[in-house]
Design a protein around this motif. Structure first.
Motif, PDB file in Angstrom:
ATOM      1  N   MET A 224       0.702  -1.193   0.042  1.00 47.68           N
ATOM      2  CA  MET A 224      -0.075  -0.070   0.035  1.00 47.68           C
ATOM      3  C   MET A 224       0.895   1.256   0.010  1.00 47.68           C
ATOM      4  O   MET A 224       0.501   2.138  -0.694  1.00 47.68           O
ATOM      5  CB  MET A 224      -0.856  -0.130   1.194  1.00 47.68           C
ATOM      6  N   ILE A 225       1.979   1.266   0.734  1.00 43.89           N
ATOM      7  CA  ILE A 225       2.688   2.344   0.749  1.00 43.89           C
ATOM      8  C   ILE A 225       3.399   2.484  -0.395  1.00 43.89           C
ATOM      9  O   ILE A 225       3.600   3.604  -1.007  1.00 43.89           O
ATOM     10  CB  ILE A 225       3.582   2.344   2.059  1.00 43.89           C
ATOM     11  N   MET A 226       3.877   1.425  -0.876  1.00 43.14           N
ATOM     12  CA  MET A 226       4.727   1.485  -2.236  1.00 43.14           C
ATOM     13  C   MET A 226       3.724   1.952  -3.279  1.00 43.14           C
ATOM     14  O   MET A 226       4.118   2.643  -4.364  1.00 43.14           O
ATOM     15  CB  MET A 226       5.318   0.076  -2.666  1.00 43.14           C
ATOM     16  N   ASP A 227       2.672   1.565  -3.207  1.00 47.31           N
ATOM     17  CA  ASP A 227       1.595   2.090  -4.447  1.00 47.31           C
ATOM     18  C   ASP A 227       1.490   3.460  -4.200  1.00 47.31           C
ATOM     19  O   ASP A 227       1.262   4.317  -5.204  1.00 47.31           O
ATOM     20  CB  ASP A 227       0.247   1.387  -4.218  1.00 47.31           C
ATOM     21  N   ALA A 228       1.439   4.021  -2.972  1.00 44.22           N
ATOM     22  CA  ALA A 228       1.259   5.417  -2.986  1.00 44.22           C
ATOM     23  C   ALA A 228       2.486   6.102  -3.433  1.00 44.22           C
ATOM     24  O   ALA A 228       2.381   7.277  -4.206  1.00 44.22           O
ATOM     25  CB  ALA A 228       0.875   5.890  -1.300  1.00 44.22           C
ATOM     26  N   LEU A 229       3.784   5.610  -2.986  1.00 44.25           N
ATOM     27  CA  LEU A 229       4.810   6.316  -3.406  1.00 44.25           C
ATOM     28  C   LEU A 229       4.880   6.274  -4.972  1.00 44.25           C
ATOM     29  O   LEU A 229       5.350   7.307  -5.602  1.00 44.25           O
ATOM     30  CB  LEU A 229       5.950   5.670  -2.818  1.00 44.25           C
ATOM     31  N   ILE A 230       4.648   5.066  -5.509  1.00 44.95           N
ATOM     32  CA  ILE A 230       4.797   5.062  -7.078  1.00 44.95           C
ATOM     33  C   ILE A 230       3.754   6.070  -7.831  1.00 44.95           C
ATOM     34  O   ILE A 230       3.796   6.462  -8.704  1.00 44.95           O
ATOM     35  CB  ILE A 230       4.434   3.539  -7.668  1.00 44.95           C
ATOM     36  N   GLY A 231       2.489   6.185  -7.173  1.00 45.05           N
ATOM     37  CA  GLY A 231       1.482   6.982  -7.614  1.00 45.05           C
ATOM     38  C   GLY A 231       1.902   8.501  -7.591  1.00 45.05           C
ATOM     39  O   GLY A 231       1.834   9.155  -8.352  1.00 45.05           O
ATOM     40  N   LEU A 232       2.621   8.925  -6.418  1.00 46.40           N
ATOM     41  CA  LEU A 232       3.032  10.115  -6.289  1.00 46.40           C
ATOM     42  C   LEU A 232       4.089  10.491  -7.321  1.00 46.40           C
ATOM     43  O   LEU A 232       3.824  11.555  -8.132  1.00 46.40           O
ATOM     44  CB  LEU A 232       3.685  10.293  -4.852  1.00 46.40           C
ATOM     45  N   VAL A 233       5.114   9.747  -7.484  1.00 47.15           N
ATOM     46  CA  VAL A 233       6.200   9.880  -8.346  1.00 47.15           C
ATOM     47  C   VAL A 233       5.445   9.849 -10.024  1.00 47.15           C
ATOM     48  O   VAL A 233       5.761  10.882 -10.655  1.00 47.15           O
ATOM     49  CB  VAL A 233       7.100   8.745  -8.461  1.00 47.15           C
ATOM     50  N   TYR A 234       4.617   9.113 -10.124  1.00 48.02           N
ATOM     51  CA  TYR A 234       3.839   9.157 -11.419  1.00 48.02           C
ATOM     52  C   TYR A 234       3.007  10.314 -11.488  1.00 48.02           C
ATOM     53  O   TYR A 234       3.132  11.011 -12.700  1.00 48.02           O
ATOM     54  CB  TYR A 234       2.930   8.051 -11.623  1.00 48.02           C
ATOM     55  N   ASN A 235       2.308  10.836 -10.599  1.00 47.99           N
ATOM     56  CA  ASN A 235       1.760  12.152 -10.669  1.00 47.99           C
ATOM     57  C   ASN A 235       2.510  13.068 -11.019  1.00 47.99           C
ATOM     58  O   ASN A 235       2.038  14.186 -11.769  1.00 47.99           O
ATOM     59  CB  ASN A 235       0.772  12.407  -9.588  1.00 47.99           C
ATOM     60  N   ILE A 236       3.664  13.370 -10.214  1.00 46.27           N
ATOM     61  CA  ILE A 236       4.470  14.453 -10.454  1.00 46.27           C
ATOM     62  C   ILE A 236       5.103  14.324 -11.650  1.00 46.27           C
ATOM     63  O   ILE A 236       5.216  15.346 -12.646  1.00 46.27           O
ATOM     64  CB  ILE A 236       5.993  14.225  -9.345  1.00 46.27           C
ATOM     65  N   PHE A 237       5.348  13.022 -12.309  1.00 49.04           N
ATOM     66  CA  PHE A 237       6.153  12.998 -13.858  1.00 49.04           C
ATOM     67  C   PHE A 237       4.821  13.485 -14.804  1.00 49.04           C
ATOM     68  O   PHE A 237       5.291  14.124 -15.594  1.00 49.04           O
ATOM     69  CB  PHE A 237       6.336  11.707 -14.029  1.00 49.04           C
ATOM     70  N   MET A 238       3.632  12.989 -14.489  1.00 44.49           N
ATOM     71  CA  MET A 238       2.671  13.701 -15.608  1.00 44.49           C
ATOM     72  C   MET A 238       2.450  15.239 -15.585  1.00 44.49           C
ATOM     73  O   MET A 238       1.945  15.699 -16.341  1.00 44.49           O
ATOM     74  CB  MET A 238       1.273  12.615 -15.286  1.00 44.49           C
ATOM     75  N   PHE A 239       2.742  15.645 -14.175  1.00 44.96           N
ATOM     76  CA  PHE A 239       2.372  17.198 -14.105  1.00 44.96           C
ATOM     77  C   PHE A 239       3.495  17.792 -14.853  1.00 44.96           C
ATOM     78  O   PHE A 239       3.496  18.965 -15.835  1.00 44.96           O
ATOM     79  CB  PHE A 239       2.449  17.450 -12.491  1.00 44.96           C
ATOM     80  N   LEU A 240       4.692  17.354 -14.719  1.00 50.06           N
ATOM     81  CA  LEU A 240       5.829  17.968 -15.345  1.00 50.06           C
ATOM     82  C   LEU A 240       5.829  17.829 -16.985  1.00 50.06           C
ATOM     83  O   LEU A 240       6.303  18.686 -17.584  1.00 50.06           O
ATOM     84  CB  LEU A 240       7.274  17.180 -14.953  1.00 50.06           C
ATOM     85  N   PHE A 241       5.169  16.727 -17.496  1.00 49.05           N
ATOM     86  CA  PHE A 241       5.179  16.519 -18.903  1.00 49.05           C
ATOM     87  C   PHE A 241       3.828  16.764 -19.621  1.00 49.05           C
ATOM     88  O   PHE A 241       3.615  16.654 -20.690  1.00 49.05           O
ATOM     89  CB  PHE A 241       5.812  15.114 -19.219  1.00 49.05           C
ATOM     90  N   GLY A 242       3.029  17.615 -18.875  1.00 50.16           N
ATOM     91  CA  GLY A 242       1.827  17.847 -19.434  1.00 50.16           C
ATOM     92  C   GLY A 242       0.725  16.863 -19.539  1.00 50.16           C
ATOM     93  O   GLY A 242      -0.130  16.827 -20.443  1.00 50.16           O
ATOM     94  N   GLY A 243       0.953  16.073 -19.148  1.00 49.66           N
ATOM     95  CA  GLY A 243      -0.265  14.605 -19.246  1.00 49.66           C
ATOM     96  C   GLY A 243      -0.034  13.803 -20.473  1.00 49.66           C
ATOM     97  O   GLY A 243      -0.828  12.956 -20.558  1.00 49.66           O
ATOM     98  N   PHE A 244       1.187  14.113 -21.265  1.00 47.28           N
ATOM     99  CA  PHE A 244       1.331  13.157 -22.407  1.00 47.28           C
ATOM    100  C   PHE A 244       2.244  11.860 -21.939  1.00 47.28           C
ATOM    101  O   PHE A 244       3.364  12.257 -21.072  1.00 47.28           O
ATOM    102  CB  PHE A 244       2.266  13.910 -23.411  1.00 47.28           C
ATOM    103  N   GLU A 245       1.878  10.855 -22.046  1.00 48.28           N
ATOM    104  CA  GLU A 245       2.627   9.587 -21.650  1.00 48.28           C
ATOM    105  C   GLU A 245       3.565   9.392 -22.615  1.00 48.28           C
ATOM    106  O   GLU A 245       3.165   8.916 -23.726  1.00 48.28           O
ATOM    107  CB  GLU A 245       1.661   8.331 -21.608  1.00 48.28           C
ATOM    108  N   PRO A 246       4.784   9.487 -22.275  1.00 49.18           N
ATOM    109  CA  PRO A 246       5.945   9.302 -23.476  1.00 49.18           C
ATOM    110  C   PRO A 246       5.885   7.836 -23.903  1.00 49.18           C
ATOM    111  O   PRO A 246       6.545   7.457 -24.889  1.00 49.18           O
ATOM    112  CB  PRO A 246       7.297   9.766 -22.706  1.00 49.18           C
ATOM    113  N   LEU A 247       5.760   6.825 -22.989  1.00 44.05           N
ATOM    114  CA  LEU A 247       5.700   5.623 -23.427  1.00 44.05           C
ATOM    115  C   LEU A 247       4.489   4.733 -23.239  1.00 44.05           C
ATOM    116  O   LEU A 247       3.647   4.885 -22.417  1.00 44.05           O
ATOM    117  CB  LEU A 247       6.870   4.687 -22.662  1.00 44.05           C
TER     118      LEU A 247
END
Length: 82
Positions: free
Chosen positions: A1-24
């Motif tokens: 559960m904690i790892m899911d939250a951390l991965i979700g946080l990193v993913y959300n930051i990544f998506m915010f920085l790149f404007g919502g476009f998934e590069p892969l």
């Protein structure tokens, strides 16, 4: 559960920085795994596993021994021993 939250946080930051476009995007056709499974099942059916297990163990142990000897020799050459 904690790892899911951390991965979700990193993913959300990544998506915010790149404007919502998934590069892969990964699209894996899972039908390939069925053929691989069938092939491996056929090989294990045809070959006598009880006879191959000692040979496989010997080969793996020889490779492991060679790797250990190579590591020891490399470390020995890197050490400045007089």
């Amino acid at each position: 559960m904690i790892m899911d939250a951390l991965i979700g946080l990193v993913y959300n930051i990544f998506m915010f920085l790149f404007g919502g476009f998934e590069p892969l995007s990964f699209n894996v056709d899972s039908s390939v795994y069925e053929y691989i499974h069938d092939f491996v099942a056929f090989i294990f059916y045809v070959l006598p596993i009880s006879g191959l297990k000692p040979m496989f163990s010997i080969i793996v142990s020889i490779i492991g021994f060679r790797i250990i000897v190579s590591l020891v020799k490399t470390i020995w050459q890197l050490l400045p021993i007089l």
